[in-house]
Scaffold this motif. Structure first.
Motif, PDB file in Angstrom:
ATOM      1  N   MET A  56      23.418 -14.245  42.421  1.00 55.49           N
ATOM      2  CA  MET A  56      23.849 -12.877  42.624  1.00 55.49           C
ATOM      3  C   MET A  56      24.288 -12.302  41.284  1.00 55.49           C
ATOM      4  SD  MET A  56      26.612 -10.747  42.805  1.00 55.49           S
ATOM      5  CE  MET A  56      27.790 -12.050  42.561  1.00 55.49           C
ATOM      6  N   GLN A  57      23.697 -11.169  40.866  1.00 60.67           N
ATOM      7  CA  GLN A  57      24.060 -10.532  39.605  1.00 60.67           C
ATOM      8  C   GLN A  57      25.114  -9.467  39.863  1.00 60.67           C
ATOM      9  OE1 GLN A  57      20.808  -8.942  37.299  1.00 60.67           O
ATOM     10  NE2 GLN A  57      21.991  -9.071  35.405  1.00 60.67           N
ATOM     11  N   TRP A  94      26.565 -10.551  34.548  1.00 63.19           N
ATOM     12  CA  TRP A  94      26.488 -11.995  34.748  1.00 63.19           C
ATOM     13  C   TRP A  94      25.942 -12.314  36.139  1.00 63.19           C
ATOM     14  CZ3 TRP A  94      27.653 -15.751  31.120  1.00 63.19           C
ATOM     15  CH2 TRP A  94      28.292 -15.320  29.962  1.00 63.19           C
ATOM     16  N   VAL A  95      25.248 -13.431  36.246  1.00 64.63           N
ATOM     17  CA  VAL A  95      24.812 -13.973  37.533  1.00 64.63           C
ATOM     18  C   VAL A  95      25.810 -15.041  37.940  1.00 64.63           C
ATOM     19  CG1 VAL A  95      23.006 -15.198  38.781  1.00 64.63           C
ATOM     20  CG2 VAL A  95      22.388 -13.485  37.059  1.00 64.63           C
ATOM     21  N   TYR A  96      26.393 -14.900  39.128  1.00 67.03           N
ATOM     22  CA  TYR A  96      27.439 -15.818  39.579  1.00 67.03           C
ATOM     23  C   TYR A  96      26.921 -16.690  40.717  1.00 67.03           C
ATOM     24  CZ  TYR A  96      30.895 -13.143  36.928  1.00 67.03           C
ATOM     25  OH  TYR A  96      31.603 -12.540  35.921  1.00 67.03           O
ATOM     26  N   ARG A  97      27.379 -17.939  40.701  1.00 67.66           N
ATOM     27  CA  ARG A  97      27.089 -18.872  41.784  1.00 67.66           C
ATOM     28  C   ARG A  97      28.361 -19.637  42.114  1.00 67.66           C
ATOM     29  NH1 ARG A  97      22.916 -18.259  44.922  1.00 67.66           N
ATOM     30  NH2 ARG A  97      22.735 -20.483  45.279  1.00 67.66           N
ATOM     31  N   ARG A 100      28.693 -19.036  36.060  1.00 67.48           N
ATOM     32  CA  ARG A 100      27.985 -17.817  35.730  1.00 67.48           C
ATOM     33  C   ARG A 100      27.025 -18.064  34.567  1.00 67.48           C
ATOM     34  NH1 ARG A 100      32.284 -13.722  32.694  1.00 67.48           N
ATOM     35  NH2 ARG A 100      32.628 -14.994  30.823  1.00 67.48           N
ATOM     36  N   PHE A 101      25.974 -17.257  34.507  1.00 67.78           N
ATOM     37  CA  PHE A 101      25.032 -17.308  33.391  1.00 67.78           C
ATOM     38  C   PHE A 101      24.360 -15.951  33.269  1.00 67.78           C
ATOM     39  CE2 PHE A 101      22.607 -18.465  37.124  1.00 67.78           C
ATOM     40  CZ  PHE A 101      21.393 -17.815  36.961  1.00 67.78           C
ATOM     41  N   ARG A 102      23.770 -15.708  32.115  1.00 68.86           N
ATOM     42  CA  ARG A 102      23.008 -14.482  31.889  1.00 68.86           C
ATOM     43  C   ARG A 102      21.522 -14.803  31.945  1.00 68.86           C
ATOM     44  NH1 ARG A 102      25.568  -9.924  30.384  1.00 68.86           N
ATOM     45  NH2 ARG A 102      27.753 -10.071  29.742  1.00 68.86           N
ATOM     46  N   LEU A 103      20.744 -13.853  32.414  1.00 70.94           N
ATOM     47  CA  LEU A 103      19.313 -14.098  32.580  1.00 70.94           C
ATOM     48  C   LEU A 103      18.618 -14.323  31.253  1.00 70.94           C
ATOM     49  CD1 LEU A 103      18.525 -11.447  35.342  1.00 70.94           C
ATOM     50  CD2 LEU A 103      18.905 -13.908  35.624  1.00 70.94           C
ATOM     51  N   GLN A 135      27.650 -21.513  32.453  1.00 71.16           N
ATOM     52  CA  GLN A 135      29.032 -21.440  31.995  1.00 71.16           C
ATOM     53  C   GLN A 135      29.968 -21.481  33.193  1.00 71.16           C
ATOM     54  OE1 GLN A 135      31.407 -17.696  30.536  1.00 71.16           O
ATOM     55  NE2 GLN A 135      30.253 -18.491  28.802  1.00 71.16           N
ATOM     56  N   LYS A 136      30.967 -22.359  33.103  1.00 73.47           N
ATOM     57  CA  LYS A 136      31.958 -22.392  34.177  1.00 73.47           C
ATOM     58  C   LYS A 136      32.888 -21.202  34.003  1.00 73.47           C
ATOM     59  CE  LYS A 136      33.706 -26.343  35.372  1.00 73.47           C
ATOM     60  NZ  LYS A 136      34.527 -27.582  35.398  1.00 73.47           N
TER      61      LYS A 136
END
Length: 296
Positions: free
Chosen positions: A1-2, A7-10, A25-28, A34-35
């Protein structure tokens, strides 16, 4: 989910059933995870969805947690990093909440896989983003579905979902209005016929519904299907029957922005029997295994 911050969070939990909730989270445009932060939500388990509503907040559900250990709906503030429990399930209003979506009216809608009544077949619920106005929209009895696992809102505003057991066979596609009225079964899955135990559903821009069922699909053979149908349940067709070599069990499914290609994953099957990534055109043509996972 962006999220709105780019950021995209999981969400994830550890192997311990009583582990804390961790948001990654991470960027596309980056290749590292990244925690973001660890949240002190006791007894969290199987956090299966995370979604953004407005600016600066994420919402999700956990199948366990809360004073009753029956699951919770929670809100995560991104700035600062704080967690707020919006609703604690108590069994009678649901148990093991599994999915959450944002309705067009701004309310949160979801399903709980169990609880709700003596039949323990699950519920459909609604809640405001601030935790108020919680309402059970439907209590499953088993004969109308059991263990709901997916929910969407269609273009005409109706809520449509799948229960992977129950009905007269083994799983149903159901529909109801956002106020809980006009519940009805759209499609019944039958073992040994057109697949059973449905697990996903989505709607394409052309209005057609697509989804997956994780068992059979060919008179007792096959290892699941991708299906297509109209919102009223008519014109149901199998687009693809899995044969283990190209994947099996617990399918996820997404539609690319063009609305022409479906992408999905399986947890079993493939060369290493550890799952696959696949693609398929919405007309049922062009099936391709993009990747077969390996345990090595």
């Amino acid at each position: 989910m962006q999220a709105p911050d780019g950021w995209v969070y999981r969400a994830a939990v550890g192997n311990d059933y009583y582990a804390c909730l961790t948001i990654y989270r991470f960027r596309l445009d980056q290749d590292r995870l990244q925690k973001a932060y660890v949240l002190g939500l006791d007894k969290v388990s199987n956090t299966s969805c995370l979604l953004s509503v407005g600016q600066g907040c994420l919402y999700g559900v956990s199948e366990a947690g809360g004073p009753n250990n029956d699951g919770v709906i929670y809100e995560v503030s991104l700035h600062p990093h704080e967690i707020h429990i919006l609703h604690n399930f108590n069994g009678m209003d649901g148990l093991d909440p599994f999915q959450l979506i944002v309705g067009r009216d701004g309310m949160l809608y979801g399903v709980a896989k169990a609880g709700g009544s003596l039949s323990d077949a699950g519920t459909v619920f609604r809640v405001a983003p601030d935790g108020s106005e919680f309402k059970v929209l439907h209590v499953f009895r088993g004969t109308d579905g059991k263990q709901p696992v997916a929910l969407i809102q269609t273009q005409d505003g109706e809520l449509v979902g799948v229960a992977d057991h129950g009905g007269k066979g083994d799983g149903v596609i159901f529909a109801l209005k956002p106020d809980g009225t006009d519940f009805h079964i759209v499609h019944q899955f039958w073992p040994l016929q057109a697949g059973h135990m449905p697990v996903t559903i989505l709607q394409a821009p052309d209005g057609e519904l697509y989804g997956t069922a994780q068992l059979e699909g060919d008179r007792g053979g096959g290892d699941g299907i991708v299906y297509k149908m109209r919102p009223d349940g008519s014109h149901f067709q199998k687009l693809h029957i899995f044969r283990f070599a190209d994947g099996a069990l617990r399918f996820d499914l997404i539609l690319d922005p063009s609305g022409l290609t479906l992408y999905g994953t399986t947890i079993l099957g493939g060369q290493g029997n550890t799952g696959t990534v696949f693609k398929l055109n919405v007309d049922g043509q062009g099936f391709q295994t993009l990747h077969a996972f390996s345990s090595k």
